[in-house]
Write a protein that holds these residues in place. Sequence first.
Motif, PDB file in Angstrom:
ATOM      1  N   LYS A 438       0.856  -1.182   0.000  1.00 56.32           N
ATOM      2  CA  LYS A 438       0.000   0.000   0.000  1.00 56.32           C
ATOM      3  C   LYS A 438       0.890   1.230   0.000  1.00 56.32           C
ATOM      4  CE  LYS A 438      -3.737  -2.348   2.163  1.00 56.32           C
ATOM      5  NZ  LYS A 438      -4.342  -2.764   3.421  1.00 56.32           N
ATOM      6  N   ILE A 439       0.377   2.273  -0.598  1.00 55.96           N
ATOM      7  CA  ILE A 439       1.209   3.452  -0.769  1.00 55.96           C
ATOM      8  C   ILE A 439       0.757   4.565   0.154  1.00 55.96           C
ATOM      9  CG2 ILE A 439       1.694   5.276  -2.432  1.00 55.96           C
ATOM     10  CD1 ILE A 439       1.574   2.887  -4.498  1.00 55.96           C
ATOM     11  N   GLU A 440       1.661   5.037   1.007  1.00 58.26           N
ATOM     12  CA  GLU A 440       1.314   6.140   1.906  1.00 58.26           C
ATOM     13  C   GLU A 440       1.886   7.438   1.375  1.00 58.26           C
ATOM     14  OE1 GLU A 440       1.967   5.804   6.071  1.00 58.26           O
ATOM     15  OE2 GLU A 440       1.013   3.824   6.173  1.00 58.26           O
ATOM     16  N   LEU A 441       0.982   8.383   1.275  1.00 55.91           N
ATOM     17  CA  LEU A 441       1.375   9.696   0.755  1.00 55.91           C
ATOM     18  C   LEU A 441       0.929  10.726   1.754  1.00 55.91           C
ATOM     19  CD1 LEU A 441       0.008   9.864  -2.801  1.00 55.91           C
ATOM     20  CD2 LEU A 441       2.191  10.725  -2.035  1.00 55.91           C
ATOM     21  N   THR A 442       1.764  11.699   2.082  1.00 52.52           N
ATOM     22  CA  THR A 442       1.258  12.692   3.018  1.00 52.52           C
ATOM     23  C   THR A 442       0.440  13.717   2.251  1.00 52.52           C
ATOM     24  OG1 THR A 442       3.125  14.147   2.781  1.00 52.52           O
ATOM     25  CG2 THR A 442       3.265  12.502   4.511  1.00 52.52           C
ATOM     26  N   GLU A 443      -0.447  14.338   3.016  1.00 46.11           N
ATOM     27  CA  GLU A 443      -1.281  15.375   2.457  1.00 46.11           C
ATOM     28  C   GLU A 443      -0.464  16.459   1.794  1.00 46.11           C
ATOM     29  OE1 GLU A 443      -4.162  16.216   5.785  1.00 46.11           O
ATOM     30  OE2 GLU A 443      -3.789  18.071   4.704  1.00 46.11           O
ATOM     31  N   VAL A 444       0.655  16.778   2.431  1.00 47.00           N
ATOM     32  CA  VAL A 444       1.482  17.875   1.944  1.00 47.00           C
ATOM     33  C   VAL A 444       1.971  17.619   0.521  1.00 47.00           C
ATOM     34  CG1 VAL A 444       3.511  19.261   2.445  1.00 47.00           C
ATOM     35  CG2 VAL A 444       2.181  18.284   4.308  1.00 47.00           C
ATOM     36  N   SER A 445       2.235  16.338   0.212  1.00 45.92           N
ATOM     37  CA  SER A 445       2.738  16.066  -1.132  1.00 45.92           C
ATOM     38  C   SER A 445       1.697  16.401  -2.194  1.00 45.92           C
ATOM     39  CB  SER A 445       3.219  14.629  -1.269  1.00 45.92           C
ATOM     40  OG  SER A 445       2.423  13.744  -0.566  1.00 45.92           O
ATOM     41  N   TYR A 446       0.424  16.282  -1.820  1.00 46.44           N
ATOM     42  CA  TYR A 446      -0.615  16.659  -2.776  1.00 46.44           C
ATOM     43  C   TYR A 446      -0.637  18.164  -3.020  1.00 46.44           C
ATOM     44  CZ  TYR A 446      -2.960  12.138  -2.560  1.00 46.44           C
ATOM     45  OH  TYR A 446      -3.268  10.817  -2.644  1.00 46.44           O
ATOM     46  N   THR A 447      -0.446  18.908  -1.955  1.00 42.81           N
ATOM     47  CA  THR A 447      -0.529  20.367  -2.066  1.00 42.81           C
ATOM     48  C   THR A 447       0.493  20.906  -3.049  1.00 42.81           C
ATOM     49  OG1 THR A 447      -0.239  20.062   0.296  1.00 42.81           O
ATOM     50  CG2 THR A 447      -1.277  22.095  -0.405  1.00 42.81           C
ATOM     51  N   ASP A 448       1.653  20.239  -3.054  1.00 43.77           N
ATOM     52  CA  ASP A 448       2.756  20.697  -3.882  1.00 43.77           C
ATOM     53  C   ASP A 448       2.443  20.733  -5.367  1.00 43.77           C
ATOM     54  OD1 ASP A 448       4.590  21.240  -2.073  1.00 43.77           O
ATOM     55  OD2 ASP A 448       6.098  19.875  -2.885  1.00 43.77           O
ATOM     56  N   ASN A 449       1.942  19.627  -5.851  1.00 40.16           N
ATOM     57  CA  ASN A 449       1.768  19.507  -7.294  1.00 40.16           C
ATOM     58  C   ASN A 449       0.548  18.639  -7.560  1.00 40.16           C
ATOM     59  OD1 ASN A 449       2.015  19.248  -9.984  1.00 40.16           O
ATOM     60  ND2 ASN A 449       4.178  18.693  -9.967  1.00 40.16           N
ATOM     61  N   PRO A 450      -0.638  19.189  -7.255  1.00 42.43           N
ATOM     62  CA  PRO A 450      -1.841  18.370  -7.200  1.00 42.43           C
ATOM     63  C   PRO A 450      -2.094  17.532  -8.453  1.00 42.43           C
ATOM     64  CG  PRO A 450      -2.328  20.668  -6.720  1.00 42.43           C
ATOM     65  CD  PRO A 450      -0.885  20.580  -6.988  1.00 42.43           C
ATOM     66  N   MET A 451      -2.031  18.150  -9.631  1.00 37.99           N
ATOM     67  CA  MET A 451      -2.431  17.413 -10.827  1.00 37.99           C
ATOM     68  C   MET A 451      -1.539  16.206 -11.078  1.00 37.99           C
ATOM     69  SD  MET A 451      -5.143  18.189 -11.674  1.00 37.99           S
ATOM     70  CE  MET A 451      -5.255  16.901 -12.908  1.00 37.99           C
ATOM     71  N   GLN A 452      -0.242  16.460 -10.986  1.00 40.27           N
ATOM     72  CA  GLN A 452       0.701  15.387 -11.245  1.00 40.27           C
ATOM     73  C   GLN A 452       0.490  14.219 -10.266  1.00 40.27           C
ATOM     74  OE1 GLN A 452       4.736  16.335 -10.463  1.00 40.27           O
ATOM     75  NE2 GLN A 452       5.542  14.801 -11.843  1.00 40.27           N
ATOM     76  N   ILE A 453       0.277  14.571  -9.004  1.00 43.42           N
ATOM     77  CA  ILE A 453       0.143  13.531  -7.994  1.00 43.42           C
ATOM     78  C   ILE A 453      -1.191  12.801  -8.155  1.00 43.42           C
ATOM     79  CG2 ILE A 453       0.162  13.074  -5.526  1.00 43.42           C
ATOM     80  CD1 ILE A 453       2.701  14.342  -5.857  1.00 43.42           C
ATOM     81  N   VAL A 454      -2.245  13.549  -8.455  1.00 43.85           N
ATOM     82  CA  VAL A 454      -3.543  12.912  -8.651  1.00 43.85           C
ATOM     83  C   VAL A 454      -3.457  11.897  -9.789  1.00 43.85           C
ATOM     84  CG1 VAL A 454      -5.908  13.285  -9.462  1.00 43.85           C
ATOM     85  CG2 VAL A 454      -4.952  14.781  -7.714  1.00 43.85           C
ATOM     86  N   GLU A 455      -2.833  12.307 -10.873  1.00 43.14           N
ATOM     87  CA  GLU A 455      -2.717  11.396 -12.018  1.00 43.14           C
ATOM     88  C   GLU A 455      -1.919  10.147 -11.657  1.00 43.14           C
ATOM     89  OE1 GLU A 455      -2.786  14.964 -15.223  1.00 43.14           O
ATOM     90  OE2 GLU A 455      -1.103  13.549 -15.345  1.00 43.14           O
ATOM     91  N   ALA A 456      -0.800  10.375 -10.982  1.00 44.62           N
ATOM     92  CA  ALA A 456       0.046   9.237 -10.618  1.00 44.62           C
ATOM     93  C   ALA A 456      -0.707   8.287  -9.686  1.00 44.62           C
ATOM     94  CB  ALA A 456       1.327   9.724  -9.966  1.00 44.62           C
ATOM     95  N   THR A 457      -1.410   8.833  -8.694  1.00 45.36           N
ATOM     96  CA  THR A 457      -2.141   7.969  -7.761  1.00 45.36           C
ATOM     97  C   THR A 457      -3.221   7.192  -8.502  1.00 45.36           C
ATOM     98  OG1 THR A 457      -2.780  10.133  -6.938  1.00 45.36           O
ATOM     99  CG2 THR A 457      -2.266   8.524  -5.318  1.00 45.36           C
ATOM    100  N   GLU A 458      -3.883   7.848  -9.441  1.00 49.34           N
ATOM    101  CA  GLU A 458      -4.904   7.149 -10.229  1.00 49.34           C
ATOM    102  C   GLU A 458      -4.302   5.939 -10.918  1.00 49.34           C
ATOM    103  OE1 GLU A 458      -7.710   6.708 -10.293  1.00 49.34           O
ATOM    104  OE2 GLU A 458      -8.882   8.481  -9.855  1.00 49.34           O
ATOM    105  N   ARG A 459      -3.143   6.154 -11.533  1.00 51.58           N
ATOM    106  CA  ARG A 459      -2.496   5.054 -12.255  1.00 51.58           C
ATOM    107  C   ARG A 459      -2.146   3.902 -11.300  1.00 51.58           C
ATOM    108  NH1 ARG A 459       2.130   7.612 -14.380  1.00 51.58           N
ATOM    109  NH2 ARG A 459       1.190   9.668 -14.404  1.00 51.58           N
ATOM    110  N   PHE A 460      -1.674   4.245 -10.131  1.00 51.44           N
ATOM    111  CA  PHE A 460      -1.353   3.186  -9.164  1.00 51.44           C
ATOM    112  C   PHE A 460      -2.607   2.432  -8.736  1.00 51.44           C
ATOM    113  CE2 PHE A 460       2.990   2.766  -7.819  1.00 51.44           C
ATOM    114  CZ  PHE A 460       3.603   3.852  -8.392  1.00 51.44           C
TER     115      PHE A 460
END
Length: 569
Positions: A438-460
């Motif tokens: 399972k992949i743990e991501l902190t909230e802060v990492s989303y704030t940084d670069n939301p679109m890129q992270i959202v896309e990557a998480t979707e793919r995972f």
Amino acid sequence: MKNAVKKSVMLIVDDVEINRVILAQFFKGEYEIVEAENGEEALKILNERKVDIVMLDIVMPVMDGFEVLSRMKHDERFSDIPVIATTARSEGDSEVRAMEMGAADFITKPYNPTVVRIRVRNVMARLENEWRKVEQAAQSQQIVEMRRTIERDSLTGIYDRENFYRRASQLMQSNTDVQYAIVYFDISSFKVVNDLFHIETGNLVLRTAAAYFKHVVEGIGVAGRLEADHFALCLPIDTLNMDDLIIALDSAIQSLSIQHNILFYAGVYPVSNAFLLVDQMIDRAHMALNTVKGKYQHRYAFYDEKMRDMILEEQMILREMEYALDEGQFSINVQPIYGIKEKCDTGAEALIRWYHPEHGLISPARFVPLFERNGFIVKLDHFVWEECCKLLAEEKKKFGKVVPLSVNFSRLDFYDDSLLDYFKELLKRYDLEPSMLKIELTEVSYTDNPMQIVEATERFREAGFKVIMDDFGSGYSSLSMLRNLPVDILKIDMRFVQDVATSFRAAAIMKNIVQLAKDLDMGVIIEGVETKEQIEFLEEIGCDQIQGYYFSKPLITEDYLDRLERAAK
Ligand code: C2E
Ligand code: CA
Ligand code: CA
């Protein structure tokens, strides 16, 4: 003909030729390299031609690096040129002295190519932000006028970060007979204010604080809002009375009658050298602040020798990280996650540990933030993931099944587009399934670069991995984030559970977050659970998964496997 772009010029000063050759080798693609054998020669070159960055050996015959640095910082033609001090391991705290004299950073010999490149790049990027733009714009009077309005932060009416830096350094450098202090302020749990109340309430707090700070520095100093709820002041140290300042600030905020305890914390850096970069002064004040944040009795601290030791420890960490990884000083610990309904472990989190032969166990809280700054976290995380796969493969062999492991992701990990492919390959190599990690991501990492992270998480997620949002509730916009984010499980920030037994507010927040997660069809993990009372409460409000010292501390992998073995019996 190709369009020739003029390269920036790097001056390498070192009396030992091989050291110059090594550095020149690293940078000859990016920079035009000029070399000097000693300090005198270096100053001569500076006088003759434009130089953009200096790599300066501290120990040299004829004229040493400190002398060169001091002359450069006192000559306005050269004072803006960034200097990176280069030192040998044995030179004790000459790095600190060089930084105090205005060096932008330092690197130690023998050179580590990655570290050297990253540090030069960081210094250049910082410089770009701090000075150049400002200098160019200042040439036109009209622009100066325009900027006078723009440079003030539109929310609070005091300077923004860039302009605070500029004004503060001007002020300090033109009054070198006055000793200044840099005071850095932060509001504890400001994001909670923003989440609990309307955003306007948060803004009101910021505006009130800004108005007060402006009043404090009136005619004697400069005040700025660096970002979000972080403020800084620059004022003569003998006008500074921190107790009075905090008391007055508290009463200004209390007059707003907000039903929440809003506390300002501060760190003070007494400026010993007006020519140090303001960025570095701020770092030191921030360091002082970090020693008191969250402690009700102490609301401020001064930067001191102990913190200097912390800097030295940081230097040790950065010097030794690569070697330590190669030498096997890093390993993972595993902390079980307990399912209340299942009455057994339903998962576990992998946490990195550094066992240093001299300094003993070093906490990830000390090195992870540093590695996130210099990029080494990416390499370390790859190591952790592989260790996790080894552990899972062993479980599979021993017990015929596995307990899934959560791994921590840093936001930097996402800059690699082939990350998912890497994971697929890794799992294949160890004959494992995506559901086992399972992949743990902190909230802060989303704030940084939301679109890129959202896309990557979707793919995972599409590939079958579950995604956990770690430290939920600790960021600035936790609740609004939930709307757009594709995660499966919320892991609630530790600070909430710590107070549930004593504070009805904390309990109410916890209860509602758990309900919210359920409504959104997400799982919940509560971490940092230490007492029986906390468990009873969590059970009562319907939490399913729990992680914390009460059930188990993070375990070395051998002990973790023993625990699984006992459970299997
Ligand atoms: P985190 O991901 O929030 O990890 C939870 C931290 O809480 C761990 O600290 C854990 O030992 C500690 N903890 C667990 N139960 C309790 C409890 O009942 N009470 C208290 N007071 N603490 C508890 P640790 O291992 O020191 O890790 C600190 C942070 O370092 C982690 O916070 C995570 O952000 C980062 N980190 C750790 N390992 C890795 C890694 O492999 N990769 C990355 N990128 N970051 C990591
Ligand atoms: Ca975590
Ligand atoms: Ca956490």
